[in-house]
Design an enzyme around this catalytic site. Structure first.
Site, short mmCIF file in Angstrom:
data_model
loop_
_atom_site.label_atom_id
_atom_site.label_comp_id
_atom_site.label_asym_id
_atom_site.label_seq_id
_atom_site.Cartn_x
_atom_site.Cartn_y
_atom_site.Cartn_z
CG ASP A 182 -30.55 62.07 33.22
OD1 ASP A 182 -29.91 61.07 33.62
OD2 ASP A 182 -30.55 62.46 32.04
CG HIS A 186 -30.56 44.25 58.42
ND1 HIS A 186 -30.92 45.29 59.24
CD2 HIS A 186 -31.56 43.35 58.51
CE1 HIS A 186 -32.09 45.02 59.79
NE2 HIS A 186 -32.51 43.85 59.38
CG ASP A 239 -34.79 37.73 55.08
OD1 ASP A 239 -35.82 37.79 54.39
OD2 ASP A 239 -34.68 38.20 56.23
CG ASP A 280 -39.83 39.00 55.47
OD1 ASP A 280 -38.74 38.53 55.09
OD2 ASP A 280 -39.96 39.70 56.49
CG HIS A 290 -33.98 38.77 65.05
ND1 HIS A 290 -35.08 37.96 64.90
CD2 HIS A 290 -32.94 38.09 64.50
CE1 HIS A 290 -34.74 36.84 64.28
NE2 HIS A 290 -33.43 36.89 64.04
CG HIS A 303 -41.88 41.95 60.67
ND1 HIS A 303 -42.43 41.96 59.42
CD2 HIS A 303 -40.70 41.26 60.52
CE1 HIS A 303 -41.63 41.36 58.56
NE2 HIS A 303 -40.56 40.90 59.20
CG HIS A 326 -40.10 45.56 58.86
ND1 HIS A 326 -38.84 46.08 58.94
CD2 HIS A 326 -39.93 44.22 58.73
CE1 HIS A 326 -37.95 45.10 58.86
NE2 HIS A 326 -38.59 43.96 58.72
CD GLU A 362 -38.37 37.85 60.78
OE1 GLU A 362 -37.21 37.90 60.37
OE2 GLU A 362 -39.25 38.66 60.46
CE1 TYR A 385 -29.46 34.95 62.15
CE2 TYR A 385 -30.35 35.51 64.32
CZ TYR A 385 -30.54 35.32 62.97
OH TYR A 385 -31.78 35.48 62.43
NE ARG A 411 -33.94 36.11 59.16
CZ ARG A 411 -32.78 36.71 58.99
NH1 ARG A 411 -31.88 36.72 59.97
NH2 ARG A 411 -32.46 37.28 57.84
CD GLU A 461 -38.85 36.48 57.59
OE1 GLU A 461 -37.76 36.57 56.98
OE2 GLU A 461 -39.48 37.47 58.01
N1 GLY Z 1 -36.45 40.73 55.61
C1 GLY Z 1 -36.65 41.59 56.69
C2 GLY Z 1 -37.15 40.87 57.85
O1 GLY Z 1 -37.10 39.66 57.89
O2 GLY Z 1 -37.66 41.44 58.76
MN MN Z 2 -39.22 39.45 58.41
MN MN Z 3 -37.02 38.41 56.19
#
Ligand code: GLY
Ligand code: MN
Ligand code: MN
Length: 439
Positions: A38, A242, A259, A270, A349, A353, A360, A383, A387, A405, A407
């Site tokens: 609940d 992720h 991140d 982000d 990647h 975005h 996103h 970003e 890797y 990374r 970003e």
């Molecule tokens: N944190 C998600 C991305 O960088 O797209």
């Molecule tokens: Mn991102």
């Molecule tokens: Mn990110």
């Protein structure tokens, strides 16, 4: 700082001005979701609904009826209820929604089955995001079928359904001055959190302890929730795109990839930064880091009106491929390696975005078959990353298990772009200086 009531009203007017004559738009808000038994997850309003209403209660439905004499903006919402409010907090109720949120007419959501068919009847077209709210899709079909069943008595069911996303998501892609101010604040708060993590980090700590520092900094500045689950990956965990377990112990010699971004007034930041646990990059770490940074700066350089969406990505691919060849992780001619997408073993990647109410964010990346041209007010992330999988035996061992990374969030301006997340350092020298000072 907040988006004003007038701006929410302008958004509704703009959407209505794009709708065909004699049409209706229906936008359901979010419902509460059970976390366990609940207990609910913290409520998060549907972004489309919020964008048009600014209204933050669950179980509401917005209806827009351009040209309707008795009011174009109708809202269904939870009714006032002293007992429920005593337990769960204040509700606006229909009266509050008219008084404080600009609705022309509002009804208890419990009456929607009786009232909504009457609003649909006689309208030719329905603007609705079909397929996104399974339960609501069914209700809508029931209401339409109820009108169809009465067609013999002269009832006029709507004949056409039009995808609302197409119009609304294009509006959301262009951020107003007020939205940009809010996003800048989200970027500042998030940058401060990354600085705090760098300052506090020591080998021997656990990843979740850095996550705790980040969340503390967000909440302490009025951003109670992260915009997405924070990633804190030490060492090879930084190679898992992720990774959210955040449970490993941080070792001397690890790089730490964080991140994390807050949600402030509904808008996401982000940010990713990668830094050495010890405060000093190793030679291998620094060499790869400098390639990622060069790629990121090259991408930011080409973010300006008139350039297209994919240009920053192309820049990152070029710089990363050149760099990996220079260091001997890739072998061959740069143009061939780009053509064969050999860089994808290390950089799998996209360079970014759209960013906004959703991390996103919505908005098309192509118009027809062409990449979309950048225009002032669009906000995006940049970003790139490298890797090197721990299992990659095609490269010398010394490179393996390094994940990096970088970003940032940028808004396209009249003649270039502005970085909204510049408050956290990203050169090797700046990061080492910050960490030395804090030690
Ligand atoms: N944190 C998600 C991305 O960088 O797209
Ligand atoms: Mn991102
Ligand atoms: Mn990110």
């Amino acid at each position: 700082m907040k988006v004003t009531k007038q701006e929410f009203a302008r958004r509704r007017s703009k959407l209505m001005s794009m709708m065909e004559p004699n049409s209706i738009a229906i936008i359901p808000g979010a419902v509460e979701k059970t976390r366990s038994r609940d207990t609910e997850y913290p409520f998060r309003q549907d972004s489309d609904f919020y964008y048009l209403s600014g209204f933050n209660e669950p179980d509401a439905v917005m209806v827009l009826l351009p040209g309707r004499e008795h009011g174009e903006y109708v809202m269904f919402c939870r009714d006032r209820d002293p007992a429920m409010e005593l337990w769960h907090g204040y509700r606006q109720g229909p009266e509050g929604v008219c008084k404080n949120f600009g609705a022309d007419d509002a009804f208890p959501v419990g009456d929607i089955d009786d009232i909504l068919p009457g609003l649909l009847e006689g309208r030719d077209r329905v603007y609705y995001a079909m397929g996104r709210h399974a339960d609501f899709d069914q209700h809508l079909m029931q209401w339409v079928n109820a009108i169809r069943a009465k067609a013999r008595t002269g009832a006029h069911p709507p004949g056409e359904f039009i995808d609302l996303d197409h119009f609304l998501h294009d509006m959301r892609l262009y951020k107003s001055a007020a939205e940009q101010r809010v996003m800048k604040r989200a970027g500042e708060i998030s940058a401060g959190a990354h600085v705090r993590a760098m300052q506090i980090c020591k080998p021997g700590m656990y990843e979740y302890q850095l996550e705790a520092e980040i969340l503390h900094e967000f909440a302490n500045h009025g951003a109670r929730f992260p915009a997405y689950n924070s990633i804190v990956g030490a060492g090879a965990n930084g190679c898992v795109l992720h990774y959210v377990e955040n449970e490993s112990q941080i070792r001397d010699g690890d790089l730490i990839l964080i991140d994390a971004g807050c949600e402030f007034e509904g808008y996401a930041a982000d940010i990713t930064r990668t830094f050495p646990a010890s405060g000093r990059f190793s030679d291998e770490q620094r060499q790869l880091y400098d390639i990622v940074l060069e790629a990121q700066l090259a991408a930011i350089e080409v973010i300006k009106p008139g350039n297209h969406w994919n240009q920053p990505h192309d820049e990152t691919v070029r710089v990363i491929t050149e760099g990996l060849v220079r260091l001997g992780l890739l072998k061959g001619k740069v143009s061939d390696l780009i053509e064969k997408e050999a860089y994808r073993d290390f950089y799998m990647h996209r360079a970014g975005h759209w960013l906004g109410l959703d991390v996103h964010d919505v908005g098309d990346y192509k118009v027809g078959d062409e990449w979309r041209l950048l225009e002032p007010g669009m906000v995006m992330t940049v970003e790139p990353g490298i890797y090197v999988a721990p299992s990659n035996d095609k490269v010398e061992e010394r490179w393996r298990g390094i994940g990096i990374r970088i970003e940032d969030d940028v808004v396209v301006t009249k003649d270039g772009c502005e970085v909204l997340t510049a408050g956290v350092p990203k050169t090797v020298a700046e990061i080492e200086a910050l960490m030395t000072e804090a030690a």
